[in-house]
Design an enzyme around this catalytic site. Structure first.
Site, short mmCIF file in Angstrom:
data_model
loop_
_atom_site.label_atom_id
_atom_site.label_comp_id
_atom_site.label_asym_id
_atom_site.label_seq_id
_atom_site.Cartn_x
_atom_site.Cartn_y
_atom_site.Cartn_z
CB SER A 59 45.85 29.10 37.90
OG SER A 59 46.03 29.92 36.77
CE1 TYR A 101 41.83 32.59 39.72
CE2 TYR A 101 43.56 32.80 38.06
CZ TYR A 101 42.59 32.05 38.69
OH TYR A 101 42.38 30.75 38.31
CE LYS A 145 43.01 29.52 41.41
NZ LYS A 145 42.04 28.55 41.99
#
Length: 351
Positions: free
Chosen positions: A137, A162, A166
């Site tokens: 991402s 989040y 990643k």
């Protein structure tokens, strides 16, 4: 050493393949001639997507698709998959993905996203499969110093859990290559996927209240929600709302097929941005979706959300030059296809 194989000879394990991006990628893989095995626990997906995929690709191609309902963190289940199928490559989507939710549920996000990745690569190693494409991402770039973002832009402090998952998984996979140069890793840094398949048969179907902008806008358009909530109008952008690089999910899916073709027979670790190279504000998205559905959508301005950055968009020159991939669809097409999906499936995959 990664063996060079034709698509017909290649069996691709797609973790989280029943989800939004995963399902569109499975369509592209099947249409590209690959054999595909989906492993998905359906915690944020519907088994009905399998029938929709079959409708899109046709019966002959659908015969090359297998589905196993399992949690990728379940080592026994994953070992059974590798015992049953001769897996050549892995595309790893499985994971929790809502930025806002990750801020309130950090333990769940770290446990799930890091945990299932560690189990996956350990089982891959045990079965001699060392080729993986990871669904990363643009969040790994954090709050950018300069735009557009290239693959050489620094990874910065993530702005939410989040993003940290990643960030950390990229590091884990990079370290694998250092430890064992036989690994073949491609890190695909997505920007903001929206839209749906042009058939209207598959699209984004979030459980509960959508955490991402587009499904929320689409649910307002179809009458399921009262108005769009715009988080922050005091950013340093032309209209004060956050700016993102939105990419059509079908273009993004095609990027995974391009990555498989590019990595075929290689080893090492490579990073590619997947975006359009154009920034679009939240209010511009609301306006474009209003045009797509034929009516003005109401919106209200709310306070900024924790973890959101002002703006980001990509430089995707590297993906074009090395993989021959370029995003082809613009915002109008993204909103048109999203509306086509939502209007024909107001409750997603539910009857």
């Amino acid at each position: 050493m990664s063996l060079e194989k034709t698509p017909a000879e290649t069996c691709v394990l797609v973790t989280g393949g029943a989800g939004f991006i995963g399902s569109h990628t499975v369509v592209e893989l099947l249409e590209g001639g690959y054999q595909v095995v989906i492993v998905d626990d359906l915690s944020n997906a519907s088994e009905k997507v399998l029938g929709r995929i079959a409708q899109i690709v046709g019966a002959e191609a659908a015969e090359r698709l297998s589905f196993i309902r399992a949690d990728v963190a379940d080592r026994d289940a994953l070992e059974t998959v590798f015992e049953t199928f001769a897996i050549d490559r892995v595309i790893h989507f499985a994971g929790f993905k809502a930025v806002g939710e990750s801020v309130s549920k950090p333990i769940e996000y770290y446990s799930n996203n890091l945990g299932n990745t560690l189990v996956l690569v350990d089982v891959m190693r045990a079965y001699g499969c060392k080729d993986i494409v990871f669904s990363s991402s643009a969040t790994v770039y954090g709050d950018p110093d300069a735009l557009p973002l290239t693959e050489l832009s620094p990874k910065k402090m993530a702005t939410n859990p989040y993003g940290w998952t990643k960030w950390m998984i990229e590091q884990i996979l990079s370290d694998l290559v250092v430890a064992d140069p036989a690994w073949n890793v491609v890190l695909l840094r997505y920007f903001n996927p929206i839209g749906a398949h042009g058939s209207g048969l598959i699209g984004e179907d979030p459980k509960g209240i959508p955490n991402n902008l587009l499904p929320y806008v689409a649910q307002v358009a179809v009458g399921k929600r009262d108005c769009v909530h715009v988080f922050g109008n005091d950013y340093d952008t032309p209209d004060g709302t956050g700016v993102r690089d939105y990419i059509h999910v079908v273009d993004l899916a095609a990027g995974h097929v391009a990555a498989l073709a590019w990595m075929n027979g290689r080893t090492g670790c490579e990073i590619f941005n997947l975006g359009t190279g154009t920034g679009t504000s939240v209010l511009e998205i609301v306006k474009a979706f209003s045009a797509a559905c034929g009516r003005e959508l109401p919106y209200v301005i709310e306070a900024r959300r924790p973890g959101d950055v002002t703006a980001n968009w990509a430089d995707c020159t590297k993906a074009h030059e090395l993989m021959g991939w370029t995003a082809k669809r613009g915002i109008a097409e993204m909103c048109r296809d999203s509306w086509n999906w939502q209007s024909h499936n107001p409750d997603g995959y539910e009857d």
